[in-house]
Design a protein around this motif. Sequence first.
Motif, PDB file in Angstrom:
ATOM      1  N   ALA A   1       0.839  -1.200   0.000  1.00 36.03           N
ATOM      2  CA  ALA A   1       0.000   0.000   0.000  1.00 36.03           C
ATOM      3  C   ALA A   1       0.875   1.251   0.000  1.00 36.03           C
ATOM      4  O   ALA A   1       0.564   2.248  -0.663  1.00 36.03           O
TER       5      ALA A   1
ATOM      6  N   THR B   1      -2.368  -6.751  -8.315  1.00 35.30           N
ATOM      7  CA  THR B   1      -2.540  -5.961  -7.084  1.00 35.30           C
ATOM      8  C   THR B   1      -2.678  -4.477  -7.405  1.00 35.30           C
ATOM      9  O   THR B   1      -3.563  -3.781  -6.884  1.00 35.30           O
TER      10      THR B   1
ATOM     11  N   ASN C   1      -6.017  -2.063  -7.196  1.00 33.62           N
ATOM     12  CA  ASN C   1      -5.971  -0.866  -6.358  1.00 33.62           C
ATOM     13  C   ASN C   1      -6.501   0.360  -7.107  1.00 33.62           C
ATOM     14  O   ASN C   1      -7.339   1.099  -6.615  1.00 33.62           O
TER      15      ASN C   1
END
Length: 796
Positions: free
Chosen positions: A594, A626, A630
Amino acid sequence: MAGEGGAYRLRCSLMGHGQDVRGLTCGLFPQGGFVSVSRDRTARLWAPDGLNRGFTEMHCMSGHSNFVSCVCIVPPSELYPRGLIATGGNDHNICIFTVDNPAPLYVLKGHKNTVCSLSSGKFGTLLSGSWDTTAKVWLNERCMMTLQGHTAAIWAVKILPEQGLMLTGSADKTIKLWKAGRCERTFTGHEDCVRGLAVLSEMEFLSCANDASVRRWQISGECLQVYYGHTNYIYSISVFPKCKDFVTTGEDRSLRIWKQGECAQTIRLPAQSVWCCCVLDNGDIVVGASDGIIRVFTESLERTASAEEIQAFENELSQASIDPKTGDLGDINADDLPGREHLKDPGTRDGQTRLIKDNGKVEAYQWSVSEGRWIKIGDVVGSSGATQQTSGKILFEGKEYDYVFTIDVNESGPSYKLPYNITDDPWLTAYNFLQKNDLNPMFLDQVAKFIMDNTRGQTLLTSSDQFSDPFTGAGRYVPGSSSGSSAIPVADPFTGTGRYVPGSASNAAAPVGGVDPYTGMGAYQSAAAKVENIYFPKKDAVTFDQANHTQILGKLKELNGSATEEHKLTEDDLIILEKLLSATCNTSAETPTAQQLQTLWKAVNWPEDIVFPALDILRLSVRHPTVNDNFCSEKDHVQFIVLLLKFLNPKGKQANQLLALRTLCNCFASQAGLKLMMEQRDEIMTQAIEMKSGNNKNIHIALATLTLNYAVCLHKVNNIEGKAQCLSVISTVMEVVQDLEAIFRLLVALGTLISDDTTAVQLAKSLGIDSQIKKYASVSEPAKVKECCRFVVNLL
């Protein structure tokens, strides 16, 4: 056909419609026939009566719930060898009929207001114009594309002979030329609503308007000539077969015949509004008017009506009442008019009008050159001969209404315009009027009563729910429940690297276009060996994978040095981005974190002049599931798309344009991105196509790849509207792109879109794409362009 030199005289008058005849078109079957439509909600097919000079009504077609405004013939096809009849109405619908059934074959829904013009083209395409300011292109039972750009009602549409070219004329006083669904040119010159269009040739067309003029235009934009003659709105224009002569009708009670650019003959009718006209193959002219009567005029002596019928027509004409307020006869001062002796002097030209005063009455006469006499065309009176009920000619905001009331809510406040048609529900009209003008709902009863009091007796069609309160009981207002397009089913996620290797889609076993590529007809055979179609339909998205990580990071660090304090990345940030790059490019087994994604988002929001290395990292990273999830998930996708579309500005930096397009292409690599790209297709493609105008071949390749990726997805789901948009993009981009790699990818996209889809094939043909691509079948290098092109041509 119009140049035989004889004068037109009445052939016959046809009764049948109960109200105004609003549209006419020549029929293909029966030969020599025509179709009429009316405010009485019907369409009627007329066939020549072999025994006399008239026509017989073959059948009456019903399907609209309100006035029928326009009609056209859809050319014959294998399925319907006699063609189809298309009608448009005030119920917002288009009804499609066969020539032998009074009920519609199917109904096209999609417009949000009156459909007032229709035109048909090759391969079954239909173009419609509406008061909702849009035109729509239909194929079979589906809307292919919507043409948006006019700011008021579209009154006239025409499909031109050259494939893919379409014209629209509007109440915004302009005409627009469209190619493959995009506005190519706007024609200005008319000073009021454009009401009619007629095609002269591939290069020229005519327009008529409420400014009482006809204009002749070149497709290139030049107005070649302006014709004057009418004294009021011109509603309709029609061209004679095989020549440039034409006819017009209008609100001045006249049909005018134009030869060699001059008004050669004026025929007055006993009706105020002459709404429509069409010219039959034999040169006879059919006109429809506000008295509900269809009249046919001919040059042929054999087809001319009997002396009794002509006398009856002249008697009807002489008894008509002419309203001086229309201005059709110029300024009239009854005291200055001469007496009957004035008619002893012959006229100087056909159609010349002369007013006389006889026993205190003012009478209007028109000179007939062919008969050498003055024919009475009516009495000039203080009120119009056509009631509002029949003429319906009041224009408000570019639309037609029976009434336009001025409402004063209070003495000190402004006045409001309230338009109303006599088939409208007064309660609903009052409710909408109050809503639109933000007025107190307590006025509802008062406004509805005002409408009813001022239109008492002016109902067109009695029905049990006429004037019922829309909020209670029968006749309740139920908005048309046209079901919107359902969400696009998500295709299976792509697998494999997706790296672009021409020929990787091995589908050799599948016959091309239903024909065995090895032995069947139409198979492409090279001199050396039979070539199999390894190009399409493409199964996987194409991504941009190549990169020099060292150079990208080096440039990022260099530009970071010149960034302002608010944008400057820390040393830790730079290390984080380096790790993200290695994690997403398979050089490490780590999953992006993140923190890495937050840092990337900070970097891609740098100023435009330094952002490109950050965009390059985004381009590479977004292929990773991923990262893809996102940025493309429902939580963050709006700002992500807004960011990328911001860079697709024609005046922006080319490096940013290129990388934004490549990032969009790479979004297709994973499920979340694919779903987002399909949801935002319309906006993305509309913005992306603006990148065609530059001369950067890499941008053109990226644009072609984006189109190809959409084609791959659209091949898997049955979304013909999406295919229509992609075909339009392919056609538009092919016109400007030079680079053969970009052309190749567009050809693969085209082949993928039309594979196993006859509707898409028809649409591609109607846009003229088949003629656009033929030149690439002879390209020598690279061979893949020629081979792929020939496979596509075989499908078309």
